[in-house]
Design a protein around this motif. Sequence first.
Motif, short mmCIF file in Angstrom:
data_model
loop_
_atom_site.label_atom_id
_atom_site.label_comp_id
_atom_site.label_asym_id
_atom_site.label_seq_id
_atom_site.Cartn_x
_atom_site.Cartn_y
_atom_site.Cartn_z
N TYR A 191 0.84 -1.20 0.00
CA TYR A 191 0.00 0.00 0.00
C TYR A 191 0.87 1.25 0.00
CZ TYR A 191 -4.31 -2.55 0.47
OH TYR A 191 -5.39 -3.36 0.20
N LEU A 192 0.57 2.15 -0.94
CA LEU A 192 1.33 3.40 -1.07
C LEU A 192 0.58 4.60 -0.54
CD1 LEU A 192 2.73 2.80 -4.67
CD2 LEU A 192 3.89 2.44 -2.48
N GLY A 193 -0.75 4.56 -0.59
CA GLY A 193 -1.51 5.67 -0.02
C GLY A 193 -2.93 5.73 -0.54
N MET A 194 -3.81 6.24 0.28
CA MET A 194 -5.18 6.53 -0.12
C MET A 194 -5.19 7.83 -0.91
SD MET A 194 -8.30 5.36 0.07
CE MET A 194 -8.27 4.23 1.49
N LEU A 195 -6.06 7.90 -1.92
CA LEU A 195 -6.22 9.12 -2.70
C LEU A 195 -7.51 9.84 -2.36
CD1 LEU A 195 -5.06 7.76 -6.18
CD2 LEU A 195 -3.75 9.20 -4.61
N SER A 196 -8.63 9.12 -2.41
CA SER A 196 -9.92 9.77 -2.21
C SER A 196 -10.96 8.77 -1.74
CB SER A 196 -10.40 10.42 -3.52
OG SER A 196 -10.54 9.45 -4.54
N LEU A 197 -12.02 9.31 -1.16
CA LEU A 197 -13.18 8.52 -0.77
C LEU A 197 -14.34 8.86 -1.71
CD1 LEU A 197 -13.03 8.94 3.12
CD2 LEU A 197 -12.02 7.13 1.72
N ASP A 198 -15.23 7.91 -1.89
CA ASP A 198 -16.31 8.08 -2.86
C ASP A 198 -17.65 7.67 -2.25
OD1 ASP A 198 -14.75 8.43 -5.59
OD2 ASP A 198 -13.78 6.79 -4.51
N ALA A 199 -18.60 8.57 -2.35
CA ALA A 199 -19.97 8.21 -2.02
C ALA A 199 -20.53 7.35 -3.14
CB ALA A 199 -20.83 9.46 -1.86
N PHE A 200 -21.38 6.41 -2.78
CA PHE A 200 -22.21 5.73 -3.77
C PHE A 200 -23.56 6.42 -3.80
CE2 PHE A 200 -19.04 2.50 -3.46
CZ PHE A 200 -19.16 1.70 -4.58
N VAL A 201 -24.16 6.46 -4.98
CA VAL A 201 -25.50 7.02 -5.13
C VAL A 201 -26.35 5.98 -5.83
CG1 VAL A 201 -24.89 8.16 -7.32
CG2 VAL A 201 -26.86 8.96 -5.99
N CYS A 202 -27.58 5.80 -5.37
CA CYS A 202 -28.49 4.85 -5.99
C CYS A 202 -29.43 5.63 -6.91
CB CYS A 202 -29.27 4.07 -4.94
SG CYS A 202 -28.18 3.06 -3.88
N ILE A 203 -29.56 5.17 -8.15
CA ILE A 203 -30.27 5.93 -9.18
C ILE A 203 -31.28 5.07 -9.92
CG2 ILE A 203 -28.42 7.61 -9.53
CD1 ILE A 203 -27.48 5.95 -11.93
N VAL A 204 -32.26 5.74 -10.51
CA VAL A 204 -33.25 5.11 -11.38
C VAL A 204 -33.33 5.95 -12.66
CG1 VAL A 204 -34.58 4.13 -9.48
CG2 VAL A 204 -35.15 6.42 -10.35
N PRO A 205 -33.86 5.41 -13.76
CA PRO A 205 -33.98 6.20 -14.99
C PRO A 205 -34.88 7.42 -14.80
CG PRO A 205 -34.29 3.86 -15.43
CD PRO A 205 -34.30 4.01 -13.95
N ALA A 206 -34.70 8.40 -15.67
CA ALA A 206 -35.49 9.64 -15.57
C ALA A 206 -36.98 9.37 -15.70
CB ALA A 206 -35.03 10.63 -16.64
N ASP A 207 -37.36 8.35 -16.49
CA ASP A 207 -38.78 8.07 -16.68
C ASP A 207 -39.32 7.02 -15.72
OD1 ASP A 207 -37.54 5.83 -17.66
OD2 ASP A 207 -38.48 5.87 -19.65
N GLU B 198 0.52 3.32 5.97
CA GLU B 198 0.04 2.61 7.16
C GLU B 198 -1.44 2.92 7.42
OE1 GLU B 198 2.70 4.60 7.07
OE2 GLU B 198 4.32 3.11 7.11
N GLU B 199 -1.81 4.19 7.31
CA GLU B 199 -3.20 4.57 7.53
C GLU B 199 -4.11 3.93 6.49
OE1 GLU B 199 -2.69 9.08 9.37
OE2 GLU B 199 -2.58 8.77 7.20
N THR B 200 -3.63 3.87 5.26
CA THR B 200 -4.43 3.27 4.19
C THR B 200 -4.68 1.80 4.45
OG1 THR B 200 -3.46 4.84 2.61
CG2 THR B 200 -4.55 2.90 1.70
N LYS B 201 -3.63 1.08 4.80
CA LYS B 201 -3.79 -0.35 5.04
C LYS B 201 -4.70 -0.62 6.23
CE LYS B 201 -1.19 -4.67 5.12
NZ LYS B 201 0.16 -5.29 5.08
N ASP B 202 -4.58 0.18 7.28
CA ASP B 202 -5.46 0.03 8.44
C ASP B 202 -6.92 0.30 8.06
OD1 ASP B 202 -3.32 -0.61 10.04
OD2 ASP B 202 -3.16 1.38 10.96
N PHE B 203 -7.14 1.34 7.27
CA PHE B 203 -8.50 1.69 6.84
C PHE B 203 -9.11 0.56 6.03
CE2 PHE B 203 -11.39 3.30 3.61
CZ PHE B 203 -12.25 4.12 4.32
N VAL B 204 -8.37 0.07 5.04
CA VAL B 204 -8.90 -0.98 4.18
C VAL B 204 -9.13 -2.27 4.98
CG1 VAL B 204 -8.45 -2.42 2.16
CG2 VAL B 204 -7.83 0.01 2.14
#
Length: 326
Positions: A117-133, A302-308
């Motif tokens: 592990y070299l490092g964390m870059l970013s965190l990402d939210a997931f979003v749940c979606i449905v079609p426009a119609d 180290e922080e990245t590996k602990d987080f994962v």
Amino acid sequence: MNISTKSLPLAVASAMALTSFGALADYPDGPITVVAPYGPGGSSDLAARTMASSIPDYIGGNVLVVNRTGAAGVVGSNFVRNAAPDGETLLLARYGSHATGPALNPDAPYDWDDFTYLGMLSLDAFVCIVPADSPYDNLDEWREGVAASPGKYSYSTSGFGTGNHLVVSLLLDSQGIDPDTANHVPYEGDGEVVSSVVGGHVDFTCVNLSPALGQINSGTVKPLGVTTPERVDDLPEVPSFSELGYDSMEAGVGWSALVGPPDLNGEIVEAWTAALAQLKDSESWNAAVLRLGAIPSVMSPEETKDFVGSQVGVIRDIVERLDLAN
């Protein structure tokens, strides 16, 4: 045998120190390849290319992004797992390829900690979606419709064992719906997953926010909620699942990290640790990550590996409870 420089003549010890410094100074001596294990246009690809466009100023060499897709991120990840530990081939590791994948697929050719592990870059939210119609405009309406018609509705993911596969399973379970009563349609990457909803080929999905944000803002899909504990700045009108009363969805927070093959040279790890620490303060990189709908979150190795590792433990408990393992 370990030899202390304290026991050597000053000239010899100095030469050893210079040799060590030279090895670090010579890295990289050519282009560095970062493998994105999912398809072009998806969140893995976008995260890798955003990093690759900024990091040369700090690592001192060109960084090329190559997409190696297949088996829900396993093909690209295993390629790097088996690469030479020379720092020339690295991986943009993802929540799906390194946390949910090994938990959902016990036969995967690697485990989450089979990498440097070299490092964390970013965190990402997931979003749940449905079609426009879609006839459903909010979570309550969606739950009532899907629960009333088992087997009628389909959802897309980047494949079995990916992050969005787990998050969709969490969504269905949180709403009291058996995940097996919805039809799973796998694609190669998040870009295709979002397109399948836009085109009405499937009825819903949960996906990283970055590839879906533009479609949400343009009105071609409708969001039901985000997995972060609080609303995200880019979608202030979209509720978090936690505020709707479904805290279990917080297990579906994705991430992007940089990893290398096992036994990567320690000096290379130090070089990347220093480079990412400088990237953390880059205004242009931070702005680019935020535009993707992600949260800049550089962490040490180290922080990245602990987080994962902590997240993998939670996910494995969920997989066992829902009997999701392949």
